[in-house]
Design a protein around this motif. Structure first.
Motif, PDB file in Angstrom:
ATOM      1  N   TYR A  84       0.832  -1.201   0.000  1.00  0.00           N
ATOM      2  CA  TYR A  84       0.000   0.000   0.000  1.00  0.00           C
ATOM      3  C   TYR A  84       0.865   1.248   0.000  1.00  0.00           C
ATOM      4  O   TYR A  84       2.021   1.229   0.391  1.00  0.00           O
ATOM      5  CB  TYR A  84      -0.987   0.005   1.169  1.00  0.00           C
ATOM      6  N   ASN A 110      -3.767   3.762  -0.355  1.00  0.00           N
ATOM      7  CA  ASN A 110      -4.146   3.047  -1.563  1.00  0.00           C
ATOM      8  C   ASN A 110      -3.561   1.635  -1.488  1.00  0.00           C
ATOM      9  O   ASN A 110      -2.352   1.452  -1.601  1.00  0.00           O
ATOM     10  CB  ASN A 110      -3.620   3.796  -2.797  1.00  0.00           C
ATOM     11  N   ILE A 111      -4.421   0.660  -1.276  1.00  0.00           N
ATOM     12  CA  ILE A 111      -3.994  -0.738  -1.165  1.00  0.00           C
ATOM     13  C   ILE A 111      -4.023  -1.346  -2.565  1.00  0.00           C
ATOM     14  O   ILE A 111      -5.090  -1.515  -3.153  1.00  0.00           O
ATOM     15  CB  ILE A 111      -4.915  -1.529  -0.208  1.00  0.00           C
ATOM     16  N   ASN A 114      -3.278  -7.235  -1.994  1.00  0.00           N
ATOM     17  CA  ASN A 114      -3.655  -7.827  -0.723  1.00  0.00           C
ATOM     18  C   ASN A 114      -3.991  -9.290  -0.983  1.00  0.00           C
ATOM     19  O   ASN A 114      -5.072  -9.596  -1.472  1.00  0.00           O
ATOM     20  CB  ASN A 114      -4.845  -7.084  -0.115  1.00  0.00           C
ATOM     21  N   THR A 119      -8.653  -4.827  -2.112  1.00  0.00           N
ATOM     22  CA  THR A 119      -7.794  -3.709  -2.489  1.00  0.00           C
ATOM     23  C   THR A 119      -8.694  -2.492  -2.670  1.00  0.00           C
ATOM     24  O   THR A 119      -9.905  -2.606  -2.748  1.00  0.00           O
ATOM     25  CB  THR A 119      -7.027  -3.996  -3.797  1.00  0.00           C
ATOM     26  N   THR A 121      -8.982   2.111  -2.045  1.00  0.00           N
ATOM     27  CA  THR A 121      -8.479   3.317  -1.394  1.00  0.00           C
ATOM     28  C   THR A 121      -9.373   3.691  -0.229  1.00  0.00           C
ATOM     29  O   THR A 121     -10.593   3.587  -0.315  1.00  0.00           O
ATOM     30  CB  THR A 121      -8.439   4.486  -2.403  1.00  0.00           C
TER      31      THR A 121
END
Length: 136
Positions: A84, A110-111, A114, A119, A121
């Motif tokens: 992230y 912001n991922i 994962n 995933t 934001t």
């Protein structure tokens, strides 16, 4: 069993040596594997902080991160369970969000990767006077 959490700030500063004639990416890959193995062996989470490359500064959308924004990204992407980026648009002179909302005192996480979850934001509030972040 005295360590509950491993933080490496930051991986690009490790002296990886080059004893076996490996290139930087290979050495970094071995280091990441050792860090991950240690975390699994000790049953603790590991947070590894990495440097971003300079390509992001050349884009107009420098707040929309990509996995390739990580320096030596291929190795880090492969090894990481979660990737992230933390962003504070206000510091980049971007006081308004995409929907026109004020981004003063608001940051984003912001991922992008994962392995075991979602995933996307999310936003957070921060107070620079207290070095504190809180829920959005």
């Amino acid at each position: 069993k005295q360590c509950d959490f491993l933080i490496l700030d930051y991986i690009n500063q490790l002296d990886l040596g080059n004893a076996h004639g490996e290139n930087l990416a290979t050495s970094l890959g071995h280091a990441m594997k050792r860090i991950k193995d240690l975390a699994v062996e000790e049953n603790i989470p590991a947070l590894v902080i990495a440097q971003m490359n300079r390509e992001i500064e050349k884009r107009n959308d420098n707040y929309k991160h990509k996995l390739s924004d990580l320096r030596d990204s291929g190795v880090l992407e492969q090894a990481a369970d979660v990737v992230y980026f933390i962003n504070r648009p206000e510091l980049q002179g971007n006081g308004k969000g995409e929907d026109g909302e004020s981004m003063v005192g608001i940051g984003t996480i912001n991922i992008l990767k994962n392995r075991n979850g979602a995933t996307g934001t999310t936003k957070f509030r921060y107070n620079t006077h207290m070095t504190r972040i809180s829920d959005y």
